[in-house]
Write an enzyme that holds these catalytic residues in place. Structure first.
Site, short mmCIF file in Angstrom:
data_model
loop_
_atom_site.label_atom_id
_atom_site.label_comp_id
_atom_site.label_asym_id
_atom_site.label_seq_id
_atom_site.Cartn_x
_atom_site.Cartn_y
_atom_site.Cartn_z
CG ASP A 3 -1.50 1.25 1.60
OD1 ASP A 3 -2.34 1.69 0.82
OD2 ASP A 3 -1.14 1.85 2.64
CG ASP B 164 -1.02 7.96 0.68
OD1 ASP B 164 -0.21 8.87 0.74
OD2 ASP B 164 -1.70 7.69 -0.35
CD GLU C 299 10.42 10.22 28.25
OE1 GLU C 299 11.27 10.08 29.14
OE2 GLU C 299 9.25 9.85 28.36
MG MG Z 1 12.59 12.91 31.04
#
Ligand code: MG
Ligand code: ADP
Length: 398
Positions: free
Chosen positions: A15, A17, A326
């Site tokens: 596929d 997108d 993070e």
């Molecule tokens: Mg942190």
């Protein structure tokens, strides 16, 4: 076929997108341009409220949230953004693992096809600067092909047409899909499926599951050998480089996180503001990655670039509702150092593993994060990843 033998795969049908290309950042950037004309800004919560909606419904919520209804209708905003997108579709970038998988399959002589709901005209625009996608598919079926009786997925027609043109029985075709309707279409065609959901902002375990269909968080996790295809051989010290798909460059600010990195794990992480992350990384991306980082905290004027590993996603052990990015910068800045409010740059260039909640204890998680850091330290010394340390991105001001 549940539980039974699967046929070996002779062809992979992709596929487009949400599977090969990520279009959402492009759509966000175009929406910002459209809103500038009305002196409005596309903020984080406006983006969040539009995710997963059809374009017109998304514009409805934007109009409401930004108090625009007296000046312009959602339909007008939609028309303006569609006009702008027409000239910019080629800016859509590869999703992680897509270019890698296609290049690999092509190199080893495996047959490839594309079955997309996109019209042939928009497809041409999306791939006009991507020579790989112009040449790698033996068969291309588009949503507006006149001979398709039932055009959209979940109708199986587009996949059946691809198999017919290839001369391969459906049971020997493997479909790679990101949407539930695409999985339904492939299964209705009698094909095998790898499902890599791309619904933005949705943790993978809260999505509908399909039986007899492998679900992955990213194509980077896919093992072609499980389908009788040639295995990948590109890992560098247990990480998969993102070089072919394109590295991600995030320029943002450090924000306060959940306050548990240092306290509970002994691993400080400099959480990055969500908007900067959403501009740089497709919303569906989660996992543990590695790369390089700079923070402006250093008292010197020269930019120091450090190794880092980062988690992108929902920290399943802690079941966060909001996605976060993070980085743990692999450098000891001394006790009490905080970067909150400071500018930060990340260049993410390798994939280590998917996120996992499968840890017996907090200690097991901590051990795994230290193992991720060891992989990052080692892999980033390899020339192909070390080159990014001196990337111009870290030198430029913005
Ligand atoms: Mg942190
Ligand atoms: P928070 O939940 O607010 O992110 P953490 O305990 O994870 O709290 O980390 C707090 C702060 O530690 C980060 O915002 C960052 O400013 C700082 N910090 C200090 N050293 C590092 C490092 N090596 N890598 C990442 N952040 C660090």
């Amino acid at each position: 076929m549940a539980g039974g033998e699967r046929d070996a795969v002779d062809c992979v049908i992709f596929d487009l997108d949400g599977t090969i290309l990520s279009t959402e950042q492009l759509v966000i950037s175009v929406a910002s341009t459209v809103l500038e004309k009305y002196d409005k800004e596309l903020t984080d919560d406006v983006i969040a409220s539009s995710m997963g909606k059809t374009p017109l419904d998304a514009w409805k919520s934007v109009t409401d949230m930004l108090d625009l209804s007296s000046r312009v209708t959602p339909q007008q905003l939609f028309d303006q953004s569609e006009a702008e997108l027409t000239g910019r579709w080629h800016e859509a970038r590869y999703l992680p693992g897509a270019c890698r998988a296609i290049t690999h399959l092509q190199k080893h002589g495996h047959r490839l096809a594309l079955a997309t709901s996109t019209s042939r005209d928009v497809l041409r625009r999306k791939i006009q600067n991507k020579s790989l996608l112009q040449t790698c598919f033996e068969v291309v079926v588009c949503g507006d092909d006149p001979d398709l009786e039932n055009k959209g997925k979940p109708a199986p027609d587009c996949f059946l047409k691809a198999a017919k043109l290839l001369g391969i029985p459906p049971s020997r075709c493997l479909v790679v899909e990101d949407s539930p309707s695409g999985v339904q279409a492939a299964q209705a065609a009698g094909m095998q499926v790898v499902y890599i959901p791309s619904l933005p902002g949705t943790p993978i375990d809260s999505l509908p599951a399909f039986s007899d269909c492998r679900t992955l968080t990213t194509l980077l996790e896919w093992l072609p050998e499980s389908y009788g295809l040639t295995p990948f051989a590109d890992t560098i010290s247990k990480c998969i480089p993102l070089s072919l798909d394109g590295v991600w460059k995030i320029s943002g600010h450090v924000v306060k996180g959940f306050g548990r990195g240092s306290k509970q794990l002994g691993i400080p992480t400099a959480n990055i503001d969500a908007l900067s992350v959403s501009k740089a990384i497709p919303a569906s991306v989660t996992g543990i990655y590695l790369g390089w980082a700079s923070v402006s905290h250093a008292p010197t004027t020269s930019t120091t670039v450090y190794k880092m590993c980062c988690s992108i996603g929902y920290n399943p052990v802690f079941q966060n509702k909001e996605k976060s990015c993070e980085p743990w910068i692999l450098h000891d800045f001394g006790p009490g150092t905080t970067f909150v409010g400071e500018p930060i740059k990340l260049l993410i260039c390798g994939f280590i593993r998917p996120e996992s909640s499968d840890f017996d204890s907090l200690d097991a998680l901590i051990q795994r994060i230290h193992c991720d850091a060891a992989i990052a330290r080692d892999a980033l010394d390899h020339a192909s990843l070390l080159q990014y340390k001196t990337d111009a991105f870290f030198q430029c001001q913005d």
